[in-house]
Design an enzyme around this catalytic site. Sequence first.
Site, PDB file in Angstrom:
ATOM      1  N   CYS A 116       0.816  -1.226   0.000  1.00 19.94           N
ATOM      2  CA  CYS A 116       0.000   0.000   0.000  1.00 19.94           C
ATOM      3  C   CYS A 116       0.847   1.272   0.000  1.00 19.94           C
ATOM      4  CB  CYS A 116      -0.964   0.005   1.172  1.00 19.94           C
ATOM      5  SG  CYS A 116      -2.056  -1.420   1.164  1.00 19.94           S
ATOM      6  N   HIS A 253      -3.319   7.330   1.862  1.00 18.90           N
ATOM      7  CA  HIS A 253      -3.715   6.011   1.370  1.00 18.90           C
ATOM      8  C   HIS A 253      -5.116   5.706   1.889  1.00 18.90           C
ATOM      9  CE1 HIS A 253      -3.989   1.865   0.541  1.00 18.90           C
ATOM     10  NE2 HIS A 253      -3.791   1.460   1.783  1.00 18.90           N
ATOM     11  N   ASN A 283     -10.021  -0.188  -0.400  1.00 19.37           N
ATOM     12  CA  ASN A 283      -8.551  -0.107  -0.386  1.00 19.37           C
ATOM     13  C   ASN A 283      -8.004  -0.717  -1.683  1.00 19.37           C
ATOM     14  OD1 ASN A 283      -5.814  -0.350   0.065  1.00 19.37           O
ATOM     15  ND2 ASN A 283      -6.019  -1.191   2.127  1.00 19.37           N
TER      16      ASN A 283
HETATM   17  N1  ACO Z   1     -18.454  -8.208   9.198  1.00 18.23           N
HETATM   18  C1  ACO Z   1     -18.949  -8.461  10.436  1.00 18.23           C
HETATM   19  N2  ACO Z   1     -18.164  -8.770  11.467  1.00 18.23           N
HETATM   20  C2  ACO Z   1     -16.841  -8.812  11.262  1.00 18.23           C
HETATM   21  C3  ACO Z   1     -16.274  -8.568  10.009  1.00 18.23           C
HETATM   22  C4  ACO Z   1     -17.137  -8.259   8.953  1.00 18.23           C
HETATM   23  N3  ACO Z   1     -16.694  -7.998   7.710  1.00 18.23           N
HETATM   24  N4  ACO Z   1     -14.943  -8.691  10.119  1.00 18.23           N
HETATM   25  C5  ACO Z   1     -14.666  -8.992  11.384  1.00 18.23           C
HETATM   26  N5  ACO Z   1     -15.821  -9.085  12.093  1.00 18.23           N
HETATM   27  C6  ACO Z   1     -16.005  -9.400  13.489  1.00 18.23           C
HETATM   28  C7  ACO Z   1     -14.873 -10.195  14.075  1.00 18.23           C
HETATM   29  O1  ACO Z   1     -15.011 -11.566  13.779  1.00 18.23           O
HETATM   30  C8  ACO Z   1     -15.024  -9.899  15.537  1.00 18.23           C
HETATM   31  O2  ACO Z   1     -16.024 -10.706  16.053  1.00 18.23           O
HETATM   32  P1  ACO Z   1     -15.872 -11.357  17.532  1.00 18.23           P
HETATM   33  O3  ACO Z   1     -15.785 -10.158  18.452  1.00 18.23           O
HETATM   34  O4  ACO Z   1     -17.106 -12.159  17.659  1.00 18.23           O
HETATM   35  O5  ACO Z   1     -14.603 -12.148  17.479  1.00 18.23           O
HETATM   36  C9  ACO Z   1     -15.522  -8.473  15.546  1.00 18.23           C
HETATM   37  O6  ACO Z   1     -16.048  -8.205  14.237  1.00 18.23           O
HETATM   38  C10 ACO Z   1     -14.455  -7.460  15.852  1.00 18.23           C
HETATM   39  O7  ACO Z   1     -13.322  -7.745  15.039  1.00 18.23           O
HETATM   40  P2  ACO Z   1     -12.071  -6.824  15.043  1.00 18.23           P
HETATM   41  O8  ACO Z   1     -11.075  -7.331  14.038  1.00 18.23           O
HETATM   42  O9  ACO Z   1     -11.597  -6.625  16.428  1.00 18.23           O
HETATM   43  O10 ACO Z   1     -12.754  -5.485  14.506  1.00 18.23           O
HETATM   44  P3  ACO Z   1     -12.173  -4.052  14.492  1.00 18.23           P
HETATM   45  O11 ACO Z   1     -13.097  -3.147  15.186  1.00 18.23           O
HETATM   46  O12 ACO Z   1     -10.726  -4.024  14.867  1.00 18.23           O
HETATM   47  O13 ACO Z   1     -12.275  -3.703  12.939  1.00 18.23           O
HETATM   48  C11 ACO Z   1     -10.895  -3.619  10.989  1.00 18.23           C
HETATM   49  C12 ACO Z   1     -11.626  -4.509  11.974  1.00 18.23           C
HETATM   50  C13 ACO Z   1     -11.915  -2.776  10.239  1.00 18.23           C
HETATM   51  C14 ACO Z   1     -10.151  -4.501   9.979  1.00 18.23           C
HETATM   52  C15 ACO Z   1      -9.939  -2.723  11.777  1.00 18.23           C
HETATM   53  O14 ACO Z   1      -9.111  -3.495  12.602  1.00 18.23           O
HETATM   54  C16 ACO Z   1      -9.095  -1.907  10.889  1.00 18.23           C
HETATM   55  O15 ACO Z   1      -9.547  -0.995  10.260  1.00 18.23           O
HETATM   56  N6  ACO Z   1      -7.799  -2.202  10.826  1.00 18.23           N
HETATM   57  C17 ACO Z   1      -6.917  -1.555   9.913  1.00 18.23           C
HETATM   58  C18 ACO Z   1      -6.710  -2.507   8.857  1.00 18.23           C
HETATM   59  C19 ACO Z   1      -6.764  -1.928   7.487  1.00 18.23           C
HETATM   60  O16 ACO Z   1      -7.260  -0.873   7.197  1.00 18.23           O
HETATM   61  N7  ACO Z   1      -6.198  -2.716   6.640  1.00 18.23           N
HETATM   62  C20 ACO Z   1      -6.147  -2.407   5.282  1.00 18.23           C
HETATM   63  C21 ACO Z   1      -4.921  -2.960   4.750  1.00 18.23           C
HETATM   64  S1  ACO Z   1      -3.577  -2.272   5.489  1.00 18.23           S
HETATM   65  C22 ACO Z   1      -3.340  -0.852   4.851  1.00 18.23           C
HETATM   66  O17 ACO Z   1      -3.655  -0.627   3.748  1.00 18.23           O
HETATM   67  C23 ACO Z   1      -2.714   0.109   5.738  1.00 18.23           C
END
Ligand code: ACO
Length: 326
Positions: A116, A253, A283
């Site tokens: 990215c 990004h 993304n």
């Molecule tokens: N739909 C519904 N529920 C979901 C989904 C989904 N698509 N994905 C995960 N969950 C659930 C999980 O299973 C978990 O359930 P549980 O509590 O029963 O175990 C719950 O939601 C919480 O999961 P987390 O991973 O803790 O959710 P979080 O609030 O951290 O959000 C996210 C996840 C959006 C990925 C967040 O961590 C984030 O934005 N991280 C940054 C990652 C990113 O942007 N990556 C892109 C690539 S990297 C880059 O380009 C920089």
Amino acid sequence: MSPRRRSVVTGVGARLPERVVTNDELSERVDTSDSWIRERTGIRQRHIAAEGELTSDLAVAAARQALERAGRRPGEIDLVLVATSTPDNTFPATATAVQRKLGTGPAMALDLQAVCAGYVYALTTAEALLRCGRARRALVIGAETFSRILDWEDRATCVLFGDGAGALVIEAEEGTGTVLDRGILAAALSADGRHYGHLYVDGGPSSTGTVGHLRMNGREVFRHAVAALVASARETCGELGIAPGEVDWFVPHQANRRIIEAVAKRLEIPEERVVMTVDRHANTSAASIPLALECAWSEGRLRRGDLVLASAIGGGFAWGSVLLRW
Ligand code: ACO
């Protein structure tokens, strides 16, 4: 200040695949919902490449538009740099496929892989080659088909990404060496391989002999992303003795609305000067910054002379920023 060769943007182009996939459509495939995706990421939809539509096809379309807007023919380009983590083939470089399809003739052509962060790495690399005289006119393309490396059963990752390509034509011009010059003015790049395992693809030619699927520890990515982007933006602007809050446009990004908002807040950049396309594109990895630039430009917001700060982070982790005057 002494005169300095600058790399000036003369054209911008973009290509998104025709097919749009909404959150509702995804929720028919995996256990997710439109509201979960919107609340956590800001994403409403993503574009997904058609069968047989390759990274190089998206790259070529974006490049053609950028060339046309720059008033340049393919034959006038002497450097083709493609930032991608989803090349058409393991080798040769997708840049050579782009070169062949565009008909640039003999030119330097290479791919750059910083996930990215690929586009800020590519712009910085192209600027260095232009500054030292190795090239005069470059096509710097960010192009991805992440849909091909997603695990479509994994709701935690498959909802986050999309396909697309964006391109800039940059040309060497003599500047005065001051902050008023057009072109790339400052950059800072960094990487820290200790975080290799937080965001990676579980395959590759030398490990499994397969393409593999994207795997991510979302929480760790989020935590590091905000701190690294803030530090990198400050370092880059600091090179010119300005504060990030003084730029006309912040083009981060496009991974997640919450990351972007947290970074902009810490940098004291008001919302109306932040370019946000993650809602429409999701993304698109190395393509996200040039796609966002193209949106801001074609909507008439980004104008000649504007000061633009682009910052990105991705797998590795690798991250960086580029400050340029449009
Ligand atoms: N739909 C519904 N529920 C979901 C989904 C989904 N698509 N994905 C995960 N969950 C659930 C999980 O299973 C978990 O359930 P549980 O509590 O029963 O175990 C719950 O939601 C919480 O999961 P987390 O991973 O803790 O959710 P979080 O609030 O951290 O959000 C996210 C996840 C959006 C990925 C967040 O961590 C984030 O934005 N991280 C940054 C990652 C990113 O942007 N990556 C892109 C690539 S990297 C880059 O380009 C920089």
